[in-house]
Motif scaffolding. Structure first.
Motif, mmCIF file in Angstrom:
data_model
loop_
_atom_site.group_PDB
_atom_site.id
_atom_site.type_symbol
_atom_site.label_atom_id
_atom_site.label_comp_id
_atom_site.label_asym_id
_atom_site.label_seq_id
_atom_site.Cartn_x
_atom_site.Cartn_y
_atom_site.Cartn_z
ATOM 1 N N UNK A 2 -0.115 10.519 -8.030
ATOM 2 C CA UNK A 2 0.903 9.707 -7.468
ATOM 3 C C UNK A 2 0.797 9.266 -5.970
ATOM 4 N N UNK A 3 0.896 7.959 -5.700
ATOM 5 C CA UNK A 3 0.898 7.603 -4.240
ATOM 6 C C UNK A 3 2.296 7.585 -3.748
ATOM 7 N N UNK A 4 2.351 8.148 -2.649
ATOM 8 C CA UNK A 4 3.668 8.191 -1.806
ATOM 9 C C UNK A 4 3.479 6.886 -0.662
ATOM 10 N N UNK A 5 4.662 6.353 -0.762
ATOM 11 C CA UNK A 5 4.396 5.080 0.282
ATOM 12 C C UNK A 5 4.385 5.700 1.767
ATOM 13 N N UNK A 6 4.736 6.934 1.978
ATOM 14 C CA UNK A 6 4.790 7.492 3.284
ATOM 15 C C UNK A 6 3.394 7.887 3.775
ATOM 16 N N UNK A 7 2.543 8.257 2.515
ATOM 17 C CA UNK A 7 1.240 8.676 2.768
ATOM 18 C C UNK A 7 -0.077 7.614 2.308
#
Length: 140
Positions: A2-7
């Protein structure tokens, strides 16, 4: 994975020449590197030609516009034309030693005689906790 928008360093960023990632991440103060559970994942989609090198740049200071002050390159990951055009995860790596507070990526397009600049694709790159067992995921 999963990609997190903050990272995220980049989300569907078109790369046809050397370019800095759209985002610079603030890792906060402290020691960062392989001991962290984070991994760098760079995913290529839709490239029809070219090769590039993904460079990890870091610095102690950053402008409000996300430009690193006196950046240092701490890692470099060459991506061959075959890997780039095949798509999927072209870089999967633990964070390198030597990271400072601010980090960004530089996508250096191949240059020189007989090389072709990247064409037709986009890059999504970020820091993730869960990395798939296989380096290259199937194309969507």
């Amino acid at each position: 994975m999963l990609f997190d928008a903050e990272n995220l360093f980049s989300r569907d960023q078109a790369v046809t020449a050397t370019a800095k990632s759209a985002n610079t991440l603030d890792l906060g103060s402290g020691d960062h590197g392989p001991s962290e559970r984070l991994s760098l994942v760079v995913c290529a989609v839709g490239f029809t030609a070219g090769s590039l090198t993904v460079e990890v740049h870091t610095a102690d200071a950053c402008s409000d516009a996300g430009v690193l002050t006196s950046p240092v390159t701490v890692a470099s990951y060459p991506v061959s034309a075959d890997a780039l055009t095949a798509g999927g995860n072209v870089v999967v790596s633990r964070l390198p030693h030597g990271l400072k507070r601010y980090v960004c990526l530089n996508y250096a397009a191949a240059t020189g005689e007989g090389t072709v600049a990247p064409a037709g694709g986009t890059i999504t790159a970020g820091l993730v906790l869960d990395v798939p067992a296989e380096k290259t995921m199937p194309k969507a």
